[in-house]
Design a protein around this motif. Structure first.
Motif, PDB file in Angstrom:
ATOM      1  N   ASP A 144       0.842  -1.195   0.000  1.00  0.00           N
ATOM      2  CA  ASP A 144       0.000   0.000   0.000  1.00  0.00           C
ATOM      3  C   ASP A 144       0.879   1.247   0.000  1.00  0.00           C
ATOM      4  O   ASP A 144       2.085   1.195   0.228  1.00  0.00           O
ATOM      5  N   ASP A 145       0.245   2.395  -0.270  1.00  0.00           N
ATOM      6  CA  ASP A 145       1.016   3.624  -0.479  1.00  0.00           C
ATOM      7  C   ASP A 145       1.857   3.999   0.728  1.00  0.00           C
ATOM      8  O   ASP A 145       3.028   4.383   0.603  1.00  0.00           O
ATOM      9  N   GLY A 146       1.267   3.913   1.918  1.00  0.00           N
ATOM     10  CA  GLY A 146       2.005   4.293   3.116  1.00  0.00           C
ATOM     11  C   GLY A 146       3.194   3.393   3.370  1.00  0.00           C
ATOM     12  O   GLY A 146       4.282   3.859   3.738  1.00  0.00           O
ATOM     13  N   PHE A 147       3.003   2.113   3.133  1.00  0.00           N
ATOM     14  CA  PHE A 147       4.105   1.183   3.361  1.00  0.00           C
ATOM     15  C   PHE A 147       5.189   1.376   2.305  1.00  0.00           C
ATOM     16  O   PHE A 147       6.385   1.259   2.588  1.00  0.00           O
ATOM     17  N   TYR A 148       4.772   1.686   1.089  1.00  0.00           N
ATOM     18  CA  TYR A 148       5.749   1.933   0.018  1.00  0.00           C
ATOM     19  C   TYR A 148       6.645   3.114   0.382  1.00  0.00           C
ATOM     20  O   TYR A 148       7.861   3.085   0.155  1.00  0.00           O
ATOM     21  N   LYS A 149       6.049   4.129   0.984  1.00  0.00           N
ATOM     22  CA  LYS A 149       6.812   5.307   1.391  1.00  0.00           C
ATOM     23  C   LYS A 149       7.856   4.921   2.439  1.00  0.00           C
ATOM     24  O   LYS A 149       9.011   5.382   2.390  1.00  0.00           O
TER      25      LYS A 149
END
Length: 948
Positions: A144-149
């Motif tokens: 997910d986007d937050g984890f990718y960051k």
């Protein structure tokens, strides 16, 4: 309540209610307590190991929630790089007849996300079936986007510190999937193989001390001969001391390679000489590093022979001065075809000494099933030395505690011998490495292409291409405890719930996940990821074998919960059998001899079975008999609750006050409840779920159900009992049952909630319709209710009742026949207990009378049992038909004597004892002992009857 316990009727209803009411979210009050679920693969489905692990975590979370802690059980799934890519590739090939290369990277990734949204997450739906009270509102996915960051941030920071680098190193290479894989994804299989012994000619006219002009080396992989760069002998081996520094001529290739002295060569093994192929063997790579040997790669990524070799130094830099020529005849051959040709050519050249058959192991990719090759490739690595030191210290200082403690040794052994970690994978699905290359091969690591240009002052016309590789899934999951809480942002959740309280995991991923989480979390948060690591064993079948589809012994936890049709069950259990065995199994199943039951057991029974076997760190043999037994335990609790409700609903149970008079039985069960609550709590604190479940089981089954409910009847059903006495017993019935349900709730959430909703209003503990047992306080022991005297008195009472029941059984007296009983030879306390408990004795032991006999000598001929020093006597006159009973016993004794004689004859046969398997002989000896014991009891009973 329904007459019968039907788990399928209550489980889904209660889970939906809990989830809709937001019962799983943190309360925001109390001391924080958090658990992070080890993220299962998004492609997966629930297996027995998951079900076992999730049961333990949910038990801990529900228990701590009831203790008033601010609990967070963080849930999520892993993107499972290889597994997901393979699954979607197969799906596209089957539905569209295309490969991922036909679609292109972007379109293929879109297909993966499409699959994830439509079909992924099957395992999370199954988690609900297990009753897992995770906070679904915070569900995370490692892509997910937050984890990718978070993943990008960690990579960039580590690279800037020089702790991530790119280099040419030896890795486990899957020739089918064309990617490096981790050790965890390598499956070592035992097999029968061959050991080829070859002659390597000595160069420059040199000979051995024995006058030979060659050395003999042996290998299980002749195809790697083409990449040899040395021959090693042990520095202590006198046979070859004069040859160190000399050369051999590499057969078939003609390259001169040196003879080096290295301890890797075993003087006792074979000739004592070892071929060294640093580019194709991990051990040889280390020898090459020590000896300064070049690395010569002879394989393509398909594990076929290259037309020309590739030569590098140990740092991975090209060596243009080394002749890369390889025999033209082998170019393009698959490694196994090349092996055959090379062996044949060595034999034709007179260089094949011998072929030996040996037992060895081969590494296979667990996804592709192909033989793994050590291969030199360009990969990204994490330099772990500086990360490992604080991770070791955290466990040494006790900031992280392993339970059981002995797993610390496994952790230390691995951490103190770490190799740099290969984190790149040649896949499309995953976290793409945040590195960009220009046309000259310069690399720029940044969070985005724009940042790479800005930081390095690159003009807009400079063409940049992002690295094609993705990160190992263990890299992203290594950030799990803090990445799920919003890091790198300093969120309230991160501040509240990190470090997490405990990690529940199997020992098999201590190296691959636990250790890496500790290293990365300490590096980026300055905190440990968790305070305790509870290490559980693996779930095996009833014979202790690892569950596998090939063995046909895999159990599906959902099948065990729901129950399935007999034919479906047979097919599942026999699907991998050969047809004759399968037919036999089906035939046995139709006779009811199939080992697994087909009735629904329910989630609670399965959970309780897991917990009863959860001894710290040990593997568990899953026992279907136990599962049946704990289904019966649920029935027992259900039926006991129906008895309580039938006697308490619509009656005065003391919830509104009023005088109460507690019987001896009331005081005893209240005292035992306090002891049980303390036992269960202590066991939970020590992660002894087996002790916790056993303490609860024994209290509920043996004390509350089997004894207290029976002891309540003389009060509730006695017309002469006072209203205060009846109120006292009703209050005790409902309050103890309500406390039992709270003690049981973390282990058996569904049945405890269902019954509690009916019992709690009677006990005065449910305030409204929306209340749940989940929000009730955990029972704590009240020392004021401990009553040792009541316990001693009840044990005496139980002793007398059991004594009378034993006499009935031994003398074959009907259970309902009223008896006259005499007590004698006891003390003052025994007399007092008799007077205080006549009502209980008369009702529970079915007595016509019970009398104290002052003169033991005056006792009539009686059957006797001892309770301490006191004798319990049942006069036998007129109770039985003496002649008929003696005749019956004579027949039973004769039957036992025939059985004993048959086994003694078999064991007396020397041929049988010598030839039969030891287990069979032991089984016969055990049967003999059993029959002999039964014979002795029958003879004793006959003699007693004969003496009447």
């Amino acid at each position: 309540m329904d007459k019968t316990y039907q788990p399928e009727q209550i489980e889904s209803r209660w889970y939906e209610r809990w989830e809709a009411d937001g019962r799983f979210a943190p309360s925001g009050e109390g001391e924080p307590y958090s658990i992070m679920t080890p993220p299962p693969n998004v492609t997966g489905s629930l297996h027995m190991g998951h079900a076992f692990q999730d049961t333990i975590m949910d038990t801990l979370i529900r228990w701590r929630r009831m203790q008033g802690r601010n609990t967070l059980w963080q849930v999520g799934t892993d993107h499972a790089g290889i597994a997901t890519q393979m699954l979607v590739e197969r799906k596209i090939a089957a539905e569209e007849g295309k490969s991922r290369h036909d679609l292109g990277r972007d379109a293929f990734i879109d297909k993966v996300w499409e699959w994830k949204h439509e079909s992924g997450g099957h395992i999370t739906r199954q988690l609900r079936r297990m009753g897992a009270s995770v906070d679904w509102s915070r569900e995370r996915f490692t892509m997910d986007d937050g984890f990718y960051k978070a993943v990008q941030e960690v990579f960039v920071r580590l690279h800037k510190e020089g702790l991530i680098y790119r280099g040419k190193r030896l890795v486990n290479w899957d020739p089918t999937l064309h990617t490096a894989i981790s050790d965890l994804e390598v499956e070592n299989r035992d097999q029968q193989g061959q050991f080829w012994h070859f002659r390597y000619p000595l160069a420059d006219g040199v000979t051995t001390d024995a006058g030979l002009d060659y050395l003999v080396v042996a290998t299980t992989r002749p195809e790697t001969l083409l990449g040899d760069t040395g021959v090693a002998v042990n520095p202590e081996d006198p046979r070859y001391a004069s040859l160190v520094g000399k050369f051999v001529t590499l057969p078939l290739v003609g390259r001169r390679i040196p003879i080096v002295a290295d301890e890797h060569a075993d003087m006792e093994k074979g000739s004592g000489c070892v071929k060294i192929t640093p580019a194709h063997d991990f051990n040889d790579y280390e020898v090459g590093r020590r000896q300064g040997l070049p690395l010569i790669n002879v394989f393509t990524q398909d594990a076929a022979i290259l037309p020309q070799a590739e030569a590098f130094d140990i740092q991975g830099r090209p060596l243009p001065d080394i002749d890369p020529s390889l025999p033209e005849a082998y170019a393009g051959l698959d490694r196994f075809e090349a092996r055959k040709r090379i062996v044949a050519d060595m034999e034709a050249a007179g260089l094949l000494e011998q072929i030996e058959t040996v037992s060895n192991t081969l590494p296979y990719g667990d996804r592709s099933g192909d033989v793994i090759e050590p291969l030199l490739t360009d990969q990204w690595f994490v330099a772990v030395e500086s990360l490992a030191k604080p991770a070791i210290e955290a466990v040494e200082k006790g900031d992280i505690q392993f339970v059981p403690k002995n797993y610390e040794n496994m952790y230390f052994a691995w951490m103190r011998d770490l190799q740099d970690w290969c984190i790149s994978r040649q896949l499309w699905w995953g976290h793409r490495i945040p590195a960009w290359y220009d046309v000259d091969g310069n690399v720029y690591v940044a969070r985005s292409e724009a940042e790479a240009r800005e930081e390095n002052g690159l003009a807009a016309d400079v063409v940049l291409t992002q690295d094609e590789d993705v990160l190992d899934t263990w890299f992203s999951s290594g950030l799990w405890t803090f990445g799920t809480l919003g890091w790198p942002e300093q969120t309230p959740e991160l501040k509240t719930f990190h470090p997490s309280s405990v990690l529940v995991t199997g020992f098999d991923i201590i190296f691959f996940w636990v250790a890496r989480m500790i290293m990365l979390t300490l590096k980026f948060t300055g905190e440990v990821p968790f305070k305790q690591v509870y290490v559980h064993g693996l779930v095996r079948d009833g014979q202790g074998q690892k569950m596998s589809k090939s063995k046909g012994n895999v159990l599906d936890p959902i099948d065990l919960i729901d129950g399935i049709a007999l034919d479906t069950l047979v097919e599942k259990r026999t699907g991998n059998m050969m047809q004759p065995q399968k037919a036999k199994a089906i035939e046995k199943a139709t006779r009811g001899e199939f080992p697994e039951g087909i009735e629904p057991h329910g989630t609670d029974a399965l959970r309780f079975t897991f917990l009863s076997q959860a001894t710290t760190g040990r593997d568990i043999k899953f026992d279907m008999g136990r599962l049946d037994g704990y289904r019966n335990f649920c029935n027992k609790l259900w039926n006991a609750s129906r008895y309580v409700l039938m006697n308490a609903e619509g009656e005065d149970c003391g919830a509104a006050g009023g005088d109460v008079e507690l019987s001896l039985a009331d005081r005893w069960i209240l005292s035992r409840l306090q002891q049980t609550a303390a036992q269960v709590t202590k066991a939970m604190e020590e992660f002894r779920f087996d002790h916790a479940s056993q303490a609860l089981y024994e209290f509920v089954w043996n004390e509350y159900c089997d004894w207290y409910l029976e002891l309540s009847k003389p009060v509730l059903w006695d017309e002469d009992a006072s209203p205060a006495a009846k109120r006292g017993t009703r209050r005790t019935l409902v309050r103890v049952l309500e406390a039992i349900l709270r003690l049981a709730h973390p282990m058996m959430p569904y049945i405890s909630e269902e019954i509690w909703q009916r019992v709690a209003p009677l006990a005065g503990t449910r305030q409204g319709e929306g209340d749940s047992i989940m929000a009730q306080p955990w029972p704590t022991a009240d020392d004021a209710l401990l009553d040792d005297q009541a316990t001693r008195d009840i044990e005496w009472l139980k002793g007398v009742i059991v004594a009378v029941r034993n006499i009935r059984a031994e003398m074959n007296i009907a259970p309902g026949k009223p008896l006259e009983v005499l007590l004698t030879k006891g003390g003052t306390a025994d007399r007092e207990r008799l007077e205080a408990n006549r009502r209980f004795l008369a009702k529970l032991a079915k007595l016509e009378s019970v009398t104290w006999l002052d003169d033991p000598a005056a006792a009539p001929l009686s059957a006797t049992q001892l309770v301490g020093e006191m004798e319990v006597l049942v006069p036998m006159a007129d109770l039985i038909d003496k002649d008929a009973e003696l005749a019956r016993l004579a027949r039973e004794i004769e039957k036992q004597e025939k059985l004993i004689g048959g086994i003694e004859k078999k064991l007396g046969n020397e041929g049988f004892v010598a030839k039969a398997p030891e287990a069979v002989v032991e089984k016969e000896r055990a049967k003999l002992a059993e029959f002999q014991a039964a014979h002795r009891l029958l003879v004793e009973q006959r003699d007693k009857i004969a003496a009447l």
